[in-house]
Design a protein around this motif. Sequence first.
Motif, PDB file in Angstrom:
ATOM      1  N   THR A   1      -9.880-106.851 -36.400  1.00 45.43           N
ATOM      2  CA  THR A   1      -8.649-107.651 -36.450  1.00 45.43           C
ATOM      3  C   THR A   1      -8.652-108.579 -37.654  1.00 45.43           C
ATOM      4  OG1 THR A   1      -8.451-107.617 -34.034  1.00 45.43           O
ATOM      5  CG2 THR A   1      -7.208-109.303 -35.204  1.00 45.43           C
TER       6      THR A   1
ATOM      7  N   LYS B   1       4.682-103.120 -23.270  1.00 41.55           N
ATOM      8  CA  LYS B   1       4.781-103.998 -24.440  1.00 41.55           C
ATOM      9  C   LYS B   1       4.879-105.439 -23.950  1.00 41.55           C
ATOM     10  CE  LYS B   1       7.228-104.529 -28.844  1.00 41.55           C
ATOM     11  NZ  LYS B   1       8.410-104.109 -29.657  1.00 41.55           N
TER      12      LYS B   1
ATOM     13  N   SER C   1       3.374-101.664 -42.413  1.00 42.37           N
ATOM     14  CA  SER C   1       3.542-100.632 -41.387  1.00 42.37           C
ATOM     15  C   SER C   1       4.022 -99.297 -41.937  1.00 42.37           C
ATOM     16  CB  SER C   1       4.518-101.119 -40.312  1.00 42.37           C
ATOM     17  OG  SER C   1       5.808-101.346 -40.864  1.00 42.37           O
TER      18      SER C   1
ATOM     19  N   ARG D   1     -12.120-102.446 -32.310  1.00 47.62           N
ATOM     20  CA  ARG D   1     -11.074-102.768 -33.274  1.00 47.62           C
ATOM     21  C   ARG D   1     -11.628-103.702 -34.343  1.00 47.62           C
ATOM     22  NH1 ARG D   1      -6.600-105.612 -29.891  1.00 47.62           N
ATOM     23  NH2 ARG D   1      -7.264-104.002 -28.440  1.00 47.62           N
TER      24      ARG D   1
ATOM     25  N   SER E   1      -7.897-102.624 -38.102  1.00 46.68           N
ATOM     26  CA  SER E   1      -7.025-101.768 -37.298  1.00 46.68           C
ATOM     27  C   SER E   1      -5.870-102.549 -36.690  1.00 46.68           C
ATOM     28  CB  SER E   1      -7.830-101.094 -36.177  1.00 46.68           C
ATOM     29  OG  SER E   1      -8.376-102.078 -35.301  1.00 46.68           O
ATOM     30  N   ASN E   2      -5.988-103.872 -36.674  1.00 43.38           N
ATOM     31  CA  ASN E   2      -4.967-104.729 -36.091  1.00 43.38           C
ATOM     32  C   ASN E   2      -4.756-105.955 -36.970  1.00 43.38           C
ATOM     33  OD1 ASN E   2      -6.368-103.214 -33.760  1.00 43.38           O
ATOM     34  ND2 ASN E   2      -4.572-104.047 -32.736  1.00 43.38           N
TER      35      ASN E   2
ATOM     36  N   THR F   1       7.494-105.903 -33.579  1.00 47.16           N
ATOM     37  CA  THR F   1       6.058-106.107 -33.388  1.00 47.16           C
ATOM     38  C   THR F   1       5.769-106.623 -31.984  1.00 47.16           C
ATOM     39  OG1 THR F   1       6.127-108.395 -34.157  1.00 47.16           O
ATOM     40  CG2 THR F   1       5.793-106.680 -35.819  1.00 47.16           C
TER      41      THR F   1
ATOM     42  N   THR G   1       0.757-108.270 -34.341  1.00 50.08           N
ATOM     43  CA  THR G   1       1.214-109.307 -33.424  1.00 50.08           C
ATOM     44  C   THR G   1       1.646-110.536 -34.218  1.00 50.08           C
ATOM     45  OG1 THR G   1      -0.269-108.563 -31.659  1.00 50.08           O
ATOM     46  CG2 THR G   1       0.583-110.806 -31.499  1.00 50.08           C
TER      47      THR G   1
ATOM     48  N   LEU H   1      -0.356 -99.349 -40.789  1.00 46.54           N
ATOM     49  CA  LEU H   1      -0.694-100.039 -39.545  1.00 46.54           C
ATOM     50  C   LEU H   1       0.560-100.086 -38.676  1.00 46.54           C
ATOM     51  CD1 LEU H   1      -3.000-103.057 -40.468  1.00 46.54           C
ATOM     52  CD2 LEU H   1      -3.572-101.048 -39.140  1.00 46.54           C
TER      53      LEU H   1
ATOM     54  N   ARG I   1       2.940-101.662 -33.290  1.00 40.76           N
ATOM     55  CA  ARG I   1       2.286-102.022 -32.032  1.00 40.76           C
ATOM     56  C   ARG I   1       0.900-102.626 -32.263  1.00 40.76           C
ATOM     57  NH1 ARG I   1       4.128 -99.852 -27.099  1.00 40.76           N
ATOM     58  NH2 ARG I   1       6.402 -99.741 -27.189  1.00 40.76           N
ATOM     59  N   ARG I   2       0.394-102.500 -33.486  1.00 38.62           N
ATOM     60  CA  ARG I   2      -0.900-103.088 -33.827  1.00 38.62           C
ATOM     61  C   ARG I   2      -0.744-104.382 -34.632  1.00 38.62           C
ATOM     62  NH1 ARG I   2      -5.435-100.095 -32.990  1.00 38.62           N
ATOM     63  NH2 ARG I   2      -5.134 -97.949 -32.239  1.00 38.62           N
TER      64      ARG I   2
END
Length: 409
Positions: free
Chosen positions: A130, A296, A221, A128, A196-197, A253, A234, A228, A231-232
Motif C-alpha cells: 500500500t 463496496k 487507473s 498487498r 498494489s493499493n 473509488t 481509496t 491500478l 477498487r484498489r
Amino acid sequence: MTLSVLEPAAPAAEPVVTSRVSLVGRTRAGLGDALAEIGVPEKERRMRVGQLWNWIYHYGVRDFSAMTTIGKGLRAALGERFTLDLPEVTAEQVSTDGTRKWLIRMASTGPRDRGAEIECVYIPEVDRGTLCVSSQVGCTLTCTFCHTGTQRLVRNLTCEEIVAQLMVARDRLGDFPNRSKPDGAFVPNDGGRFVSNIVFMGMGEPLYNFDGVRDAIDVISDNEGLSLGRRRITVSTSGVVPQIGPLGHEMGTMLAISLHAVRDELRNELVPLNKKYPIAELLEACRTYPGVSNAKRITFEYVMLKGVNDSDADARELVRLLKGIPAKINLIPFNPWPGTKYECSDWDRIERFSEIVFRAGYASPVRTPRGRDILAACGQLKSETEKLSARARLLLDQDEAAAAAVAAE
C-alpha cells in the motif's frame, strides 16, 4: 530504531531551475498539449500520445532515447523541450517493520522556489503493498490529534505531483518491467507485494483538491499504463460533504471517512470541519454514496484516544449511527507525536471496543501500527516545507529590500 537510507540533502545555495518541464504525471490531454507545442500534427497526436503513455507509465523510462517505437527526430524534439525527470527523493527512512517513508521535493518553479516538499509512505504486507500518498502541501483542517494538521496549508499538489509519488515509489522499488534496478532499490523478497493499493491518506484533504485528485486517479487507473483499478484506490476525507457524491460519480473509488467521534461536541474538537458538516449530514452523504453496497463498503476510520472516545457507550453509539450503511470500521491505535496532548487507548480497552462493534455485525479490525519509529504512521506525516517557505520568504524580502535601496539611490 530508525534506519536512514538517505540523509536529507543539504539545500543548495541557489536552486537549479530548468526551462524544460517533465512530462511525468501528465494526463493524455496534457501529453497531447506537449506534442502540439513541438509541432506534431493533430492527426498524428493520438497515436503518439499512446506511445508516450506506454513508455512513461508502463515501462517507466527516464530518457526519450529509450522509446524505440518513436522516430529519432521526434525523440530529439521531445528531449529539447521536455524531460522525464521524477521529483527528488531528499530523504528515505526505513522502519523496523519494513515501512518506508520518502521525503520528496517537487521541481522548482522559479529562482526563489526551492520546490514543495511532501511525504509519502510505502507499507509492505504479505497480501498487498500500500502506498499512502499526499494531495496537498500541509493541511487546512487542523485536526487536533493529527501531526499533519499542525502544519499550515501551503498549496494543492498538481495532478502531475500526485502521480509522481507513485512513479517514485515504483522506481525506488524496482517495479517497472525490463529496467535495471536503481541503486538502493528495495525489491520485496519475503512474499511481500509491490504497490498494489493506493490510499489518499497522506498530507492534506483530498476533496479540497478535487480536480487534481480526479485527474491523478484517471492517470493511475488507466489500464494501458500504471493499471491500478479504482477498487484498489481509496480516497479518505474528513467530511467534505458536498464533494462526497461527486467523488463517487466522477472517480468511482473506495471511500474512507475519518470519523473519530460519535457526538458532534467531541468531533467539533477533534475534527473542526464537523462544525460546518456535522455527523448527521456526513452520514447521509455516505448512505447515498454512488455504488455503495456490501461489495463496496465504506471504511470508517476511528482513532482510539484514551479517555476521550473509547468507552463502551461510544462503541454502542457508533453502531447505532452506522445502521443501514454497508461499512467496515478501522480502529486505529493513536500514534503519539511530539507535543500532542493525547494518549493511545489501553489495548484491553481497544479490544473491548472492537468486540462491541463486531458483535453488532461490523468488521472492526484494529489497524496494526506501522512506521511509528520513523513518524510514518497514521496522522504523523509532516514535511519541512514550512521551513523552506520561510527561507524563501527571507530571500524574497532581502531581494525586495535591495531593489528598493537601488531605486532610492
